[in-house]
Design a protein around this motif. Sequence first.
Motif, PDB file in Angstrom:
ATOM      1  N   UNK A  13       0.842  -1.200   0.000  1.00 14.95           N
ATOM      2  CA  UNK A  13       0.000   0.000   0.000  1.00 14.95           C
ATOM      3  C   UNK A  13       0.874   1.245   0.000  1.00 14.95           C
ATOM      4  N   UNK A  14       2.156   1.072  -0.257  1.00 12.27           N
ATOM      5  CA  UNK A  14       3.098   2.183  -0.253  1.00 12.27           C
ATOM      6  C   UNK A  14       3.827   2.334   1.063  1.00 12.27           C
ATOM      7  N   UNK A  15       3.246   1.824   2.126  1.00  9.16           N
ATOM      8  CA  UNK A  15       3.872   1.871   3.440  1.00  9.16           C
ATOM      9  C   UNK A  15       4.267   0.464   3.880  1.00  9.16           C
ATOM     10  N   UNK A  16       3.310  -0.456   3.778  1.00 16.83           N
ATOM     11  CA  UNK A  16       3.535  -1.842   4.168  1.00 16.83           C
ATOM     12  C   UNK A  16       3.566  -2.714   2.921  1.00 16.83           C
ATOM     13  N   UNK A  17       4.424  -3.730   2.955  1.00 12.80           N
ATOM     14  CA  UNK A  17       4.528  -4.665   1.843  1.00 12.80           C
ATOM     15  C   UNK A  17       4.398  -6.084   2.358  1.00 12.80           C
ATOM     16  N   UNK A  18       3.764  -6.928   1.564  1.00 17.91           N
ATOM     17  CA  UNK A  18       3.635  -8.341   1.887  1.00 17.91           C
ATOM     18  C   UNK A  18       4.154  -9.151   0.713  1.00 17.91           C
ATOM     19  N   UNK A  19       4.984 -10.116   0.995  1.00 16.74           N
ATOM     20  CA  UNK A  19       5.484 -11.078   0.024  1.00 16.74           C
ATOM     21  C   UNK A  19       4.930 -12.416   0.499  1.00 16.74           C
ATOM     22  N   UNK A  20       3.936 -12.917  -0.190  1.00 11.92           N
ATOM     23  CA  UNK A  20       3.141 -14.028   0.319  1.00 11.92           C
ATOM     24  C   UNK A  20       3.198 -15.208  -0.633  1.00 11.92           C
ATOM     25  N   UNK A  34      -3.184  -8.247  16.349  1.00  7.13           N
ATOM     26  CA  UNK A  34      -2.179  -7.220  16.136  1.00  7.13           C
ATOM     27  C   UNK A  34      -0.992  -7.618  15.276  1.00  7.13           C
ATOM     28  N   UNK A  35      -1.094  -8.718  14.511  1.00 10.60           N
ATOM     29  CA  UNK A  35       0.063  -9.127  13.702  1.00 10.60           C
ATOM     30  C   UNK A  35      -0.060  -8.745  12.230  1.00 10.60           C
ATOM     31  N   UNK A  36      -1.191  -8.122  11.841  1.00  8.37           N
ATOM     32  CA  UNK A  36      -1.317  -7.620  10.474  1.00  8.37           C
ATOM     33  C   UNK A  36      -2.282  -8.374   9.584  1.00  8.37           C
ATOM     34  N   UNK A  37      -3.109  -9.242  10.148  1.00 10.19           N
ATOM     35  CA  UNK A  37      -4.069  -9.994   9.330  1.00 10.19           C
ATOM     36  C   UNK A  37      -5.037  -9.064   8.610  1.00 10.19           C
ATOM     37  N   UNK A  41      -5.376  -8.389   4.641  1.00  9.37           N
ATOM     38  CA  UNK A  41      -6.690  -8.571   4.025  1.00  9.37           C
ATOM     39  C   UNK A  41      -7.068  -7.331   3.200  1.00  9.37           C
ATOM     40  N   UNK A  42      -6.925  -6.165   3.784  1.00  5.00           N
ATOM     41  CA  UNK A  42      -7.291  -4.925   3.100  1.00  5.00           C
ATOM     42  C   UNK A  42      -6.420  -4.674   1.865  1.00  5.00           C
ATOM     43  N   UNK A  43      -5.115  -4.841   2.008  1.00  2.37           N
ATOM     44  CA  UNK A  43      -4.205  -4.598   0.886  1.00  2.37           C
ATOM     45  C   UNK A  43      -4.427  -5.618  -0.223  1.00  2.37           C
ATOM     46  N   UNK A  44      -4.541  -6.894   0.149  1.00  2.00           N
ATOM     47  CA  UNK A  44      -4.697  -7.946  -0.858  1.00  2.00           C
ATOM     48  C   UNK A  44      -6.047  -7.863  -1.556  1.00  2.00           C
ATOM     49  N   UNK A  45      -7.112  -7.557  -0.822  1.00  2.00           N
ATOM     50  CA  UNK A  45      -8.434  -7.449  -1.466  1.00  2.00           C
ATOM     51  C   UNK A  45      -8.472  -6.240  -2.405  1.00  2.00           C
ATOM     52  N   UNK A  46      -7.824  -5.131  -2.038  1.00  2.00           N
ATOM     53  CA  UNK A  46      -7.750  -3.964  -2.931  1.00  2.00           C
ATOM     54  C   UNK A  46      -6.960  -4.314  -4.185  1.00  2.00           C
ATOM     55  N   UNK A  47      -5.859  -5.030  -4.017  1.00  2.00           N
ATOM     56  CA  UNK A  47      -5.048  -5.463  -5.161  1.00  2.00           C
ATOM     57  C   UNK A  47      -5.881  -6.323  -6.114  1.00  2.00           C
ATOM     58  N   UNK A  48      -6.584  -7.303  -5.572  1.00  2.00           N
ATOM     59  CA  UNK A  48      -7.395  -8.192  -6.411  1.00  2.00           C
ATOM     60  C   UNK A  48      -8.516  -7.431  -7.100  1.00  2.00           C
ATOM     61  N   UNK A  49      -9.062  -6.458  -6.426  1.00  2.00           N
ATOM     62  CA  UNK A  49     -10.100  -5.624  -7.034  1.00  2.00           C
ATOM     63  C   UNK A  49      -9.523  -4.802  -8.182  1.00  2.00           C
TER      64      UNK A  49
END
Length: 80
Positions: A13-20, A34-37, A41-49
């Motif tokens: 999202x420009x601030x946080x990155x996930x390599x999954x 509090x671990x980022x689930x 979820x928000x970043x990945x669902x926006x990406x898929x959208x």
Amino acid sequence: MAKLLHKRIKVTDGVYSFDFSFHSPVTVIFGNSGIGKSLFYDIFSAYCSNINAKGVVFINSLTSADMVESALKQLKTVYS
């Protein structure tokens, strides 16, 4: 039958990155508070959208049973 759409994905999202890495067509994200689930979820669902990904369903604790049933029916038609 479910199929694996991507083996690995990187989203940000420009601030946080996930390599999954995905290991099966159905992936459940769980863990302590509090671990980022939710952030993932928000970043990945926006990406898929944004890429108009088909065959991806997002279900979280706020998803109603009716919406889950509808999403599963939709997936069934995509993969039939």
